[in-house]
Design a protein around this motif. Structure first.
Motif, PDB file in Angstrom:
ATOM      1  N   LEU A  40       0.808  -1.219   0.000  1.00 13.21           N
ATOM      2  CA  LEU A  40       0.000   0.000   0.000  1.00 13.21           C
ATOM      3  C   LEU A  40       0.841   1.270   0.000  1.00 13.21           C
ATOM      4  CD1 LEU A  40      -2.858  -0.862   2.548  1.00 13.21           C
ATOM      5  CD2 LEU A  40      -2.849  -1.106   0.051  1.00 13.21           C
ATOM      6  N   SER A  41       2.135   1.133   0.240  1.00 14.31           N
ATOM      7  CA  SER A  41       2.980   2.320   0.417  1.00 14.31           C
ATOM      8  C   SER A  41       3.004   3.218  -0.816  1.00 14.31           C
ATOM      9  CB  SER A  41       4.408   1.910   0.793  1.00 14.31           C
ATOM     10  OG  SER A  41       5.008   1.160  -0.246  1.00 14.31           O
ATOM     11  N   ARG A  42       2.864   2.635  -2.015  1.00 14.51           N
ATOM     12  CA  ARG A  42       2.934   3.454  -3.232  1.00 14.51           C
ATOM     13  C   ARG A  42       1.726   4.376  -3.385  1.00 14.51           C
ATOM     14  NH1 ARG A  42       1.657  -1.756  -4.784  1.00 14.51           N
ATOM     15  NH2 ARG A  42      -0.148  -2.095  -6.163  1.00 14.51           N
ATOM     16  N   TYR A  43       0.656   4.116  -2.650  1.00 15.10           N
ATOM     17  CA  TYR A  43      -0.536   4.952  -2.738  1.00 15.10           C
ATOM     18  C   TYR A  43      -0.555   6.077  -1.703  1.00 15.10           C
ATOM     19  CZ  TYR A  43      -2.220   0.847  -5.285  1.00 15.10           C
ATOM     20  OH  TYR A  43      -2.354  -0.205  -6.155  1.00 15.10           O
ATOM     21  N   VAL A  44       0.417   6.068  -0.802  1.00 13.22           N
ATOM     22  CA  VAL A  44       0.423   7.030   0.302  1.00 13.22           C
ATOM     23  C   VAL A  44       1.519   8.061   0.069  1.00 13.22           C
ATOM     24  CG1 VAL A  44       0.625   7.304   2.799  1.00 13.22           C
ATOM     25  CG2 VAL A  44      -0.435   5.244   1.859  1.00 13.22           C
ATOM     26  N   VAL A  45       1.131   9.325  -0.012  1.00 11.77           N
ATOM     27  CA  VAL A  45       2.081  10.395  -0.282  1.00 11.77           C
ATOM     28  C   VAL A  45       1.913  11.519   0.738  1.00 11.77           C
ATOM     29  CG1 VAL A  45       2.188   9.907  -2.757  1.00 11.77           C
ATOM     30  CG2 VAL A  45       0.496  11.533  -1.896  1.00 11.77           C
ATOM     31  N   GLU A  46       2.989  12.246   0.952  1.00  7.15           N
ATOM     32  CA  GLU A  46       2.945  13.384   1.864  1.00  7.15           C
ATOM     33  C   GLU A  46       1.880  14.376   1.425  1.00  7.15           C
ATOM     34  OE1 GLU A  46       5.899  17.041   3.193  1.00  7.15           O
ATOM     35  OE2 GLU A  46       6.763  15.114   2.549  1.00  7.15           O
ATOM     36  N   LYS A  47       1.042  14.787   2.376  1.00 10.41           N
ATOM     37  CA  LYS A  47      -0.079  15.726   2.173  1.00 10.41           C
ATOM     38  C   LYS A  47      -1.227  15.110   1.374  1.00 10.41           C
ATOM     39  CE  LYS A  47       2.017  18.968   4.421  1.00 10.41           C
ATOM     40  NZ  LYS A  47       3.182  18.152   4.840  1.00 10.41           N
ATOM     41  N   GLY A  48      -1.158  13.792   1.126  1.00 10.42           N
ATOM     42  CA  GLY A  48      -2.261  13.106   0.474  1.00 10.42           C
ATOM     43  C   GLY A  48      -3.294  12.664   1.511  1.00 10.42           C
ATOM     44  N   SER A  49      -4.373  12.059   1.044  1.00  9.02           N
ATOM     45  CA  SER A  49      -5.447  11.618   1.930  1.00  9.02           C
ATOM     46  C   SER A  49      -5.343  10.121   2.207  1.00  9.02           C
ATOM     47  CB  SER A  49      -6.810  11.910   1.290  1.00  9.02           C
ATOM     48  OG  SER A  49      -7.014  13.293   1.137  1.00  9.02           O
ATOM     49  N   ILE A  50      -5.729   9.744   3.412  1.00  6.59           N
ATOM     50  CA  ILE A  50      -5.826   8.340   3.790  1.00  6.59           C
ATOM     51  C   ILE A  50      -6.936   8.214   4.827  1.00  6.59           C
ATOM     52  CG2 ILE A  50      -4.146   8.431   5.687  1.00  6.59           C
ATOM     53  CD1 ILE A  50      -3.187   5.610   4.666  1.00  6.59           C
ATOM     54  N   THR A  51      -7.579   7.046   4.854  1.00  9.92           N
ATOM     55  CA  THR A  51      -8.631   6.801   5.832  1.00  9.92           C
ATOM     56  C   THR A  51      -8.117   5.817   6.869  1.00  9.92           C
ATOM     57  OG1 THR A  51     -10.257   7.051   4.064  1.00  9.92           O
ATOM     58  CG2 THR A  51     -11.040   6.142   6.136  1.00  9.92           C
ATOM     59  N   VAL A  52      -8.176   6.213   8.135  1.00 13.29           N
ATOM     60  CA  VAL A  52      -7.728   5.370   9.242  1.00 13.29           C
ATOM     61  C   VAL A  52      -8.922   5.116  10.153  1.00 13.29           C
ATOM     62  CG1 VAL A  52      -6.136   5.134  11.187  1.00 13.29           C
ATOM     63  CG2 VAL A  52      -5.415   6.369   9.129  1.00 13.29           C
ATOM     64  N   ASP A  53      -9.338   3.866  10.241  1.00 11.06           N
ATOM     65  CA  ASP A  53     -10.530   3.505  11.021  1.00 11.06           C
ATOM     66  C   ASP A  53     -11.736   4.364  10.635  1.00 11.06           C
ATOM     67  OD1 ASP A  53      -9.716   1.297  12.401  1.00 11.06           O
ATOM     68  OD2 ASP A  53      -9.588   2.252  14.358  1.00 11.06           O
ATOM     69  N   GLY A  54     -11.836   4.676   9.348  1.00  9.09           N
ATOM     70  CA  GLY A  54     -12.967   5.440   8.864  1.00  9.09           C
ATOM     71  C   GLY A  54     -12.830   6.937   8.986  1.00  9.09           C
ATOM     72  N   VAL A  55     -11.679   7.414   9.443  1.00  8.95           N
ATOM     73  CA  VAL A  55     -11.455   8.853   9.617  1.00  8.95           C
ATOM     74  C   VAL A  55     -10.607   9.386   8.468  1.00  8.95           C
ATOM     75  CG1 VAL A  55     -10.592  10.654  11.160  1.00  8.95           C
ATOM     76  CG2 VAL A  55     -11.495   8.518  12.118  1.00  8.95           C
ATOM     77  N   SER A  56     -11.113  10.378   7.763  1.00 10.85           N
ATOM     78  CA  SER A  56     -10.362  11.006   6.683  1.00 10.85           C
ATOM     79  C   SER A  56      -9.260  11.875   7.262  1.00 10.85           C
ATOM     80  CB  SER A  56     -11.302  11.877   5.829  1.00 10.85           C
ATOM     81  OG  SER A  56     -10.570  12.625   4.875  1.00 10.85           O
TER      82      SER A  56
END
Length: 204
Positions: A128-144
Motif C-alpha cells: 500500500l505504500s505506493r498509494y500514500v504520499v505526503e499531504k495526500g489523503s488516507i482513511t484510518v478507522d474510517g477517519v479522513s
C-alpha cells in the motif's frame, strides 16, 4: 460512498459467531435515527449493511473475508467504533471520497502528544505504500486524514483535539490495529496508466 467524517462514537453491544461470519450489534443512536433495512453504515471504515435496527441500535453481518482483511475481527463487546452514514447526494464532501472498502490494516507504532495536537505513527503494509504520499489523503478507522510524512513501511498523521475526542483514534494505543483505506483515485490512476502503457507497447 462516505467522506471519512465520523458522525458518532458507537459501541459494540453483542457479537454472535455464525461460523463463516459474525453478526455484530452496535449502539449508534445518531446513525440509526433515519436507518432502514439494507442501509449502509461505515463501522471503523468498513461499509456494513443494516440487517435490523431499533432503540438506537443496529445489527450487521460481517463475512469471513471482511473479518480477515480488517480489524473488525478483533472487536469485542464494549469496543468503541467510529460510525458514519453514507454521504447524501448533494451533501458536503467534508473529508475525501471514501468507499468503505478496507485495503489492509496497520498498527499504531507510537504517539507523540503536543499542546494542541498529537502526531501518530502507523505501520503500513508494503503493497500500500505506493498509494500514500505526503499531504495526500488516507482513511484510518474510517477517519479522513492528511498524511504528514510517508515512509516505505509507515506514515504519520496529525490529530487535532476534535478528532482525539470524537473518534477511536483518541483512545487507541501503540500496538492497536487500525483499518486503512488508501485514496481510491490513486488506484484508478495506477490502473489507467498501466493499461495505457500496455496499449502503447503493443502499438510499437
Amino acid at each position: 460512498m462516505f467522506t471519512g467524517i465520523v458522525e458518532e462514537l458507537g459501541e459494540v453491544t453483542a457479537v454472535e459467531n455464525l461460523g463463516d461470519a459474525s453478526r455484530f450489534s452496535l449502539r449508534g443512536p445518531v446513525v440509526t435515527e433515519d436507518a432502514k433495512h439494507g442501509d449502509s453504515i461505515a463501522v471503523n471504515g468498513v461499509c456494513l449493511t443494516v440487517v435490523d435496527f431499533g432503540d438506537g441500535r443496529f445489527t450487521a453481518d460481517v463475512m469471513a473475508e471482511t473479518l480477515l482483511r480488517s480489524s473488525l475481527g478483533a472487536l469485542t463487546v464494549g469496543s468503541r467504533v467510529n460510525l458514519e452514514r453514507p454521504m447524501a447526494l448533494g451533501g458536503r464532501l467534508g473529508g475525501h471520497l471514501v468507499q468503505g472498502h478496507v485495503d489492509g490494516t496497520g498498527t499504531i507504532v507510537e504517539r507523540k502528544p503536543s499542546d494542541n495536537w498529537e502526531i501518530v505513527k502507523i505501520s503500513l503494509p508494503a503493497d500500500l505504500s505506493r498509494y500514500v504520499v505526503e499531504k495526500g489523503s488516507i482513511t484510518v478507522d474510517g477517519v479522513s486524514l492528511t498524511v504528514v510524512d510517508a515512509g516505505a513501511d509507515y506514515f504519520t498523521i496529525s490529530l487535532i483535539p476534535t478528532t482525539l475526542a470524537l473518534t477511536t483514534l483518541g483512545i487507541k494505543q501503540a500496538g492497536d490495529p487500525v483499518n486503512l483505506e488508501v485514496d481510491v483515485l490513486a488506484k484508478y490512476v495506477e490502473r489507467l496508466l498501466g493499461a495505457d502503457s500496455s496499449i502503447r507497447g503493443n502499438a510499437q
